[in-house]
Write an enzyme that holds these catalytic residues in place. Structure first.
Site, short mmCIF file in Angstrom:
data_model
loop_
_atom_site.label_atom_id
_atom_site.label_comp_id
_atom_site.label_asym_id
_atom_site.label_seq_id
_atom_site.Cartn_x
_atom_site.Cartn_y
_atom_site.Cartn_z
N SER A 411 0.83 -1.21 0.00
CA SER A 411 0.00 0.00 0.00
C SER A 411 0.86 1.25 0.00
O SER A 411 0.46 2.29 -0.51
CB SER A 411 -0.87 0.06 1.25
N HIS A 432 -0.03 -1.71 -7.28
CA HIS A 432 -0.96 -1.34 -6.21
C HIS A 432 -2.40 -1.42 -6.72
O HIS A 432 -2.87 -0.55 -7.44
CB HIS A 432 -0.64 0.08 -5.70
N GLU A 444 -2.15 1.11 -9.88
CA GLU A 444 -0.95 1.95 -9.87
C GLU A 444 0.26 1.05 -10.06
O GLU A 444 0.48 0.15 -9.25
CB GLU A 444 -0.82 2.67 -8.52
N ASN A 482 -3.21 6.46 -2.42
CA ASN A 482 -3.37 6.47 -0.97
C ASN A 482 -3.07 7.84 -0.36
O ASN A 482 -3.60 8.18 0.70
CB ASN A 482 -2.51 5.39 -0.32
N1 LIG Z 1 -6.73 -4.51 2.06
C1 LIG Z 1 -6.66 -3.49 1.24
O1 LIG Z 1 -7.61 -2.74 1.03
C2 LIG Z 1 -5.40 -3.25 0.50
C3 LIG Z 1 -4.22 -3.84 0.89
N2 LIG Z 1 -3.08 -3.63 0.18
C4 LIG Z 1 -1.82 -4.28 0.58
O2 LIG Z 1 -1.90 -5.65 0.17
C5 LIG Z 1 -1.15 -6.45 1.05
C6 LIG Z 1 -2.05 -7.55 1.59
O3 LIG Z 1 -3.13 -6.97 2.26
P1 LIG Z 1 -4.43 -7.81 2.61
O4 LIG Z 1 -4.76 -8.73 1.52
O5 LIG Z 1 -5.44 -6.82 3.05
O6 LIG Z 1 -3.93 -8.65 3.86
P2 LIG Z 1 -4.58 -9.95 4.49
O7 LIG Z 1 -4.24 -9.94 5.92
O8 LIG Z 1 -6.02 -10.05 4.12
O9 LIG Z 1 -3.83 -11.13 3.74
C7 LIG Z 1 -2.46 -11.36 3.85
C8 LIG Z 1 -2.24 -12.84 3.62
O10 LIG Z 1 -0.87 -13.06 3.48
C9 LIG Z 1 -0.60 -14.34 4.04
N3 LIG Z 1 0.83 -14.46 4.37
C10 LIG Z 1 1.52 -13.87 5.38
N4 LIG Z 1 2.79 -14.24 5.35
C11 LIG Z 1 2.94 -15.09 4.31
C12 LIG Z 1 4.03 -15.80 3.76
N5 LIG Z 1 5.23 -15.73 4.30
N6 LIG Z 1 3.81 -16.58 2.68
C13 LIG Z 1 2.59 -16.67 2.12
N7 LIG Z 1 1.51 -16.01 2.61
C14 LIG Z 1 1.69 -15.23 3.69
C15 LIG Z 1 -1.47 -14.37 5.27
O11 LIG Z 1 -1.67 -15.71 5.72
C16 LIG Z 1 -2.73 -13.72 4.76
O12 LIG Z 1 -3.65 -14.67 4.27
C17 LIG Z 1 -0.61 -5.52 2.12
O13 LIG Z 1 0.68 -5.12 1.78
C18 LIG Z 1 -1.55 -4.35 2.07
O14 LIG Z 1 -0.99 -3.15 2.54
C19 LIG Z 1 -3.07 -2.88 -0.96
C20 LIG Z 1 -4.22 -2.29 -1.41
C21 LIG Z 1 -5.47 -2.36 -0.68
#
Ligand SMILES: NC(=O)C1=CN([C@@H]2O[C@H](COP(=O)(O)OP(=O)(O)OC[C@H]3O[C@@H](n4cnc5c(N)ncnc54)[C@H](O)[C@@H]3O)[C@@H](O)[C@H]2O)C=CC1
Ligand SMILES: CCCCCCCCCCCCCC(=O)CC(=O)SCCNC(=O)CCNC(=O)[C@H](O)C(C)(C)COP(=O)(O)OP(=O)(O)OC[C@H]1O[C@@H](n2cnc3c(N)ncnc32)[C@H](O)[C@@H]1OP(=O)(O)O
Length: 525
Positions: A411, A432, A444, A482
């Site tokens: 993000s 992004h 992005e 963002n």
């Molecule tokens: N949620 C949102 O609205 C947005 C999030 N992001 C970015 O996207 C990324 C993910 O965010 P979310 O999907 O919301 O998080 P989330 O918490 O929903 O999912 C993250 C996933 O990554 C997995 N994970 C963690 N460590 C791991 C590893 N070593 N190997 C494989 N899987 C692993 C976790 O088990 C989890 O299922 C972050 O960097 C966040 O900042 C970007 C745009 C929007």
């Protein structure tokens, strides 16, 4: 811009104004000259209007800002000239007949269309209405119900539906122009009285009030916050009056839109969306000089909110995806969510069960990265944690082939620092996405200091392929989206501190036209 060709008693006026045959002032003037010439030539018995490559995509949208859309001859003048011609005028349609192009077509006495041609009035989406008599002729051709469906929605339809509705007289598989010329010869000399659309009655007038109310209700739901659909409906309702009076209503409804801020904003957005994918770098490389590498298969690391959404966006575009998690429990959770979303699409009839099965057959899953020895692209979407992301990038760098792109869906984190964990910083880039990633159009593509032009080109090409509007941005905290969202989020939070309820803030934002209010978006994230 308009070729004038004679063929055995038929004058063919072929619009040739790439890329989409927009009705710029010169084109309008040349169509008028062609009509005059054909009208005066005693050898000419009928006229065909067509477009090279495609028919006509409408008015030249740049002219709404410059003002030349209202210079003589306007599209209104052309439609009147065509319809009142003493010699039959046949539209030969292939490709798109949109907006003013559609209005020209329905002013012709006959329409012959290729089976793959498309028809529509997209004006509503650029903040205006079909102001060249479209709101008056179209209901006379297809009835009030269909006009109140297609004009305020801006939906495109295909040739088969256009035939069913009576827009088109004949659908052909071969060359529409040749068929139209043949047809024009066959009807030359026949009376035209019942072929002039403006002189027809409007079908469905007896249900006018209920049809109007249903159209208003639908428009308020589907195009929340937009003023054009309501003006479109009012103008279409004017078709129940004699044609000239209806035209006055169309002009006054049109005037309100042509002078509105929404028109300016939506037309700005139209061109901005087309400009966004065109990138250039300070080194001089640009979309014109550097070709991207196509992505044949990909992996997504992390099956959380974003990882599943990104995987879906790729699967929807036919790209085989391996979804990777840290353990089986998280993987199963992500896959169940993904399957649930596809089942929802099947039950809403957006896709068939067969399509759903075909999409899911391209999904593979894995715990750990060992299997990623043959992928073109990996997109990482794990927790927003620099140490974790760097550890994963270092590991991916060891396992994946040297040409594999390694992209991160961070993000706000520093792309250069993530890239520093690899020996291929030129292939590292931020992708992004926005939540829900399978739906939101913006992507992005964040360029790091060492990201190569080929990587940027590939990410832009990839974005377009998966149906996004990709835009290249620089590497700074929060990138562009963002940084803008932060201000919006702060103001929303201040409103809560001042005593508002989150649902009230959401309601105001949604009434303004946003699909979801800021707190609902936060719940989704
Ligand atoms: N949620 C949102 O609205 C947005 C999030 N992001 C970015 O996207 C990324 C993910 O965010 P979310 O999907 O919301 O998080 P989330 O918490 O929903 O999912 C993250 C996933 O990554 C997995 N994970 C963690 N460590 C791991 C590893 N070593 N190997 C494989 N899987 C692993 C976790 O088990 C989890 O299922 C972050 O960097 C966040 O900042 C970007 C745009 C929007
Ligand atoms: C009432 C008060 C005033 C009184 C005076 C009255 C005067 C007379 C009034 C006359 C009013 C006329 C009313 C009217 O009928 C209005 C219209 O017709 S508005 C236009 C309606 N048409 C559209 O909105 C179509 C828009 N285009 C598209 O949807 C797509 O381009 C299309 C599906 C045709 C093709 O898609 P694709 O192949 O994906 O190509 P791109 O979208 O990337 O476009 C390629 C290229 O072309 C540019 N472009 C597209 N359409 C137009 C256009 N209509 N005008 C100008 N330029 C257009 C686009 O920007 C791209 O340019 P690049 O530079 O290559 O990016």
């Amino acid at each position: 811009m308009v070729d004038y060709i004679t063929r055995d008693g038929v004058a063919l006026l072929q619009v040739n104004n790439p890329p989409v045959n927009a009705l710029s002032h010169n084109v309008r003037a040349e169509i008028k000259n062609g009509l005059d010439e054909a009208g005066q030539d005693k050898q000419i018995k009928a006229i065909v209007i067509s477009g090279k490559r495609s028919f006509i995509a409408g008015a030249d949208i740049t002219e709404f800002k410059s003002g030349s859309y209202s210079e003589w001859p306007t599209i209104i003048d052309l439609c009147d000239l065509i319809e009142s011609s003493g010699k039959p005028v046949v539209a030969a349609i292939k490709g798109f007949a949109l907006g003013g192009g559609h209005e020209i077509a329905i002013s012709c006495h006959y329409r012959i269309a290729h089976e793959k041609s498309k028809f529509g009035f997209p004006e509503v989406d650029i903040g205006i209405l079909p102001a060249a008599g479209g709101t008056q002729r179209f209901p006379r051709l297809v009835g009030l119900e269909a006009a109140l469906d297609l004009i305020p929605s801006g939906r495109h339809i295909g040739a088969a539906q256009a035939f069913k509705l009576g827009i088109v007289d004949k659908v052909v598989r071969g060359d529409a122009v040749e068929e139209a010329v043949k047809f024009a010869k066959s009807i030359a000399g026949e009376p035209l009285v019942d072929r002039r659309t403006s002189q027809r009655p409007v079908m469905g007038a007896e249900n006018a009030v209920s049809l109007r109310d249903a159209a208003v209700k639908l428009a308020m739901k589907k195009k929340k916050g937009m003023i054009a659909p309501i003006h479109c409906i009012k103008a279409v309702m004017g078709s129940l009056l004699p044609f000239e009076q209806g035209m006055e209503i169309e002009a006054s409804e049109g005037f309100m839109l042509f002078t509105s801020g929404q028109m300016g904003a939506l037309q700005y957005a139209f061109f901005a969306q087309r400009a966004a994918p065109k990138w250039s770098l300070p080194c001089g490389a640009s979309f014109k000089t550097v070709k991207g590498r196509p992505i044949r298969n990909a992996a997504v690391i992390g099956a959380g909110t974003m990882g599943t959404g990104i995987a879906m966006a790729m699967l929807n575009a036919g790209i085989p995806v391996t979804l990777v998690e840290q353990d089986r429990k998280f993987l199963d959770k992500g896959v169940s969510l993904l399957k649930l979303l596809y089942a929802g699409s099947v039950s809403l009839r957006k896709i068939t069960q067969d399509q759903c099965d075909a999409i899911l057959s391209k999904l593979n899953t894995a715990v750990g990265y060992k299997s990623l020895t043959n992928v073109d692209l990996v997109i990482e979407a794990v927790y927003e944690n620099m140490a974790l992301k760097k550890q994963i990038f270092a590991e991916l760098d060891r396992i994946c082939p040297p040409e594999t792109f390694l992209w991160t869906n961070t993000s706000a984190l520093d792309i250069d620092e993530i890239a520093s964990a690899t020996r291929r910083p030129d292939k590292v880039l931020g992708t992004h996405f926005f939540v829900p990633a399978y739906h939101m159009k913006l992507l992005e593509n964040v360029r790091g200091k060492l990201t190569s032009a080929e990587t940027v080109a590939s990410a832009q090409m990839f974005g377009t392929r998966i149906g996004k509007i990709p835009v290249v941005v620089g590497n700074c905290h929060g990138f562009v989206g963002n940084r803008m969202l932060h201000k919006y989020a702060h103001e929303s939070d201040f409103l809560i501190e001042e005593g508002c309820w989150p649902e009230d803030v959401d309601m105001v934002a949604e009434n303004f036209g946003l699909p979801l209010g800021p707190f609902k978006v936060r719940d989704l994230s």
